[in-house]
Every structure is written in C-alpha cells, then in structure tokens.
Design a protein around this motif. Structure first.
Motif, PDB file in Angstrom:
ATOM      1  N   THR A  55       0.831  -1.210   0.000  1.00  0.00           N
ATOM      2  CA  THR A  55       0.000   0.000   0.000  1.00  0.00           C
ATOM      3  C   THR A  55       0.861   1.254   0.000  1.00  0.00           C
ATOM      4  O   THR A  55       0.589   2.219  -0.731  1.00  0.00           O
ATOM      5  N   THR A 114       1.245   4.184  -2.886  1.00  0.00           N
ATOM      6  CA  THR A 114       1.067   5.593  -2.541  1.00  0.00           C
ATOM      7  C   THR A 114       2.250   6.423  -3.015  1.00  0.00           C
ATOM      8  O   THR A 114       2.070   7.493  -3.614  1.00  0.00           O
ATOM      9  N   LEU A 120      -4.755   9.616  -0.871  1.00  0.00           N
ATOM     10  CA  LEU A 120      -4.313   8.543  -1.765  1.00  0.00           C
ATOM     11  C   LEU A 120      -4.014   7.264  -0.989  1.00  0.00           C
ATOM     12  O   LEU A 120      -4.208   6.161  -1.513  1.00  0.00           O
ATOM     13  N   VAL A 121      -3.514   7.396   0.252  1.00  0.00           N
ATOM     14  CA  VAL A 121      -3.298   6.206   1.075  1.00  0.00           C
ATOM     15  C   VAL A 121      -4.598   5.410   1.192  1.00  0.00           C
ATOM     16  O   VAL A 121      -4.618   4.180   1.046  1.00  0.00           O
ATOM     17  N   THR A 132      -5.905   3.912  -2.324  1.00  0.00           N
ATOM     18  CA  THR A 132      -5.307   2.691  -2.880  1.00  0.00           C
ATOM     19  C   THR A 132      -6.193   1.471  -2.651  1.00  0.00           C
ATOM     20  O   THR A 132      -6.008   0.447  -3.320  1.00  0.00           O
TER      21      THR A 132
END
Length: 305
Positions: free
Chosen positions: A90, A94, A242-243, A246
C-alpha cells in the motif's frame, strides 16, 4: 483659587468620580478606589464538555466491554506477515502514485499558466477529463487496455516503428494500478501547484526577469520555495487521501491492505476484527503522514510573519 484642569508633565492625573468614592488619607493625597476583578462565567462550556465526556466514556466502554469486537483476534492479525506485506505494498502504491502525480501535475500547472494557447488548452482539457472520470473506471481502463491495443509500437511518430511489444507484457496489473493512480492524481496535483504558483506575488518574477535571472532559476529558486507554503497543506491532504484511495485497486486483485483483509476474513469469518486491523493500520499511516506534514509546513513557514 481653583485646581488646574491639566497638571504638569510627570505628575499623576486624578481619576474622575464622585467625592464620596475617593478615600482621603491623613497626608491629604487622594487614592483611587480598589476594583474587584470578577471572573467571567461560562456555564455552557462546562455543560458541553460534560456531555462530550459522557459520550466518550460510553464509546470507550462499548469498545472495551463488547466481546463482539474480538480484540484478541485483532492482536493476532495486526502484525501477521501477510498483513505487513500488504501495508508495505500500500505504501509503495502511494509513493509511486503521488510521485507521478506531482511530477506530471507540476508540468501541467506550468502548461496551464503558459501564454501559449495550445499548451494551456491541453492542460485544461487533461484536468477536466481526469477529474470527471471516477478512479475505479480509470483503473479498469488501464487494466483492460489490451482489449483496445494488443501490441504497442515504438518508433517515429506517423512513421516506421522500430519494435513493438505486447500490451499484456508491458502493462501488468501493478503497472496499470500505478498508472491509474498517478494519472488521476496528476489532475488534482496540477491545480494544487497552480494555486501555489499564483499565490506568489508577480512582482517578484518581474523583478527577477529585470535582473536577467533565467526562467528555470526564477521558478526553482524564487517562486517554488514561496509557493510551497500554500502547496504543502493541500498536498498533505492529497497524500493522505491517496493512502486510503489505494483500497480501490482491490478490483484488480492486487494484495494491498484492504484486499488482503478481505481474503483473510473470507476464510475465518472474523469480519469485524479484520476490519479493525485495517482501520488501525490506516490510522497509523495517516497519523505519521500528518506529523510529517506539520514539520514540513513549519520548515517552509520560517521567516514568515
């Protein structure tokens, strides 16, 4: 003879008031009356604080005493090897997504501010297109690109090609995920960078141009360091977003955190406990990024009044 209205410089001016309000000591010097300081009462604040405290206590009690949360299962899987690998993947998605997003977004922002109508129009069209299409559709498009183009050729534009390669070999599921995330983020990063560049006083660019400073030096040494004050807070929000974003790549069966959690709870049936594991890791990652954002903001705020 009456007392003068204004005394000489350096002497005390007597306070106004009734004669009975002033005390007259034996030496004949008039003293001002003593004032009692009364603290302002705010009962509404205490009532609100008490209400919030009760709600927090009830929430904590519900989390601790309810056995359905399966805290022992949470502790068992929190540092499981498969979960840790998913967390690392992840973070990789990112970093790659936000890296591509800000590199391409900076180029698009400069194009958008260009006086060339073609460059400005292309940048505007890119931002409008990629902000209008949901991220999940963009990911599916890149994932199924081989349905449109079975092979991709490299050569002279509108001329002969030197070699070609199969689309399935060139764009793997991971590559499709990185492209989808990066190109999607570039549209938002472009607007963030453009707003930061516009926040810098144009007079500084004009003064630098009058001194003969090259354009690239103006951008990277004068404009961008000042624009970072406006860019960093919004950019930090985009990275944190965005973390969590994902998790959308689960549709491509990639082993990021949310997908791996789904795989585990589909086997053991501990849905709530595994969702809590994902929640804890997302909280840890976003908290670390928030702390880093704070220090970066403080760095670029040096010397600002």
């Amino acid at each position: 003879m009456s007392r003068p209205a204004v005394e000489a410089r350096g002497t005390r001016q007597e306070p106004l008031g009734n004669a009975e309000d002033l005390s007259e000591p034996a030496d004949g010097v008039t003293q001002p009356p003593t004032l009692k300081v009364v603290t302002t009462k705010h009962p509404g604040r205490w009532v609100a604080a008490a209400g919030v405290g009760v709600l927090l206590a009830m929430a904590a009690s519900a989390l601790i005493t309810n056995p359905a949360w399966d805290w022992n299962v949470v502790g068992e899987y929190l540092f499981a090897p498969s979960v840790l690998r998913a967390v690392v993947f992840t973070l990789q998605l990112t970093v790659l997504g936000i890296g591509i997003g800000f590199l391409l977004g900076t180029v698009l922002a400069i194009m958008r501010l260009s006086r060339n109508p073609l460059l400005s129009s292309v940048a505007w069209g890119y931002v409008a297109l990629f902000r209008s299409i949901p991220l999940i559709l963009q990911l599916l498009f890149w994932y199924n690109l081989a349905l449109l183009y079975q092979r991709i050729s490299f050569g002279i534009p509108f001329g002969p090609s030197f070699f070609d390669i199969g689309t399935m070999d060139l764009i793997s599921p991971v590559t499709a995920a990185v492209l989808g995330l990066g190109l999607h983020q570039a549209a938002y990063c472009s607007e963030i960078v453009r707003a930061g560049l516009l926040s810098v006083d144009s007079g500084q660019r004009e003064a630098a141009a009058a001194l003969g400073i090259p354009w690239r030096r103006q951008l990277f040494k004068i404009v961008l360091p000042q624009a970072m004050r406006s860019i960093v807070p919004t950019a930090g929000n985009e990275i944190i977003g965005l973390v969590k974003g994902t998790s959308v790549v689960y549709i491509m069966a990639l082993p990021e955190l949310f997908y791996q959690i789904q795989v585990i709870y589909s086997r053991n049936g501990r849905v709530i406990a595994l969702l809590l594991v994902a929640t804890v890791w997302y909280l840890v990652i976003t908290s670390v990024l928030s702390i880093a954002q704070y220090y970066v903001e403080r760095h670029y705020a040096k010397g600002r009044k």
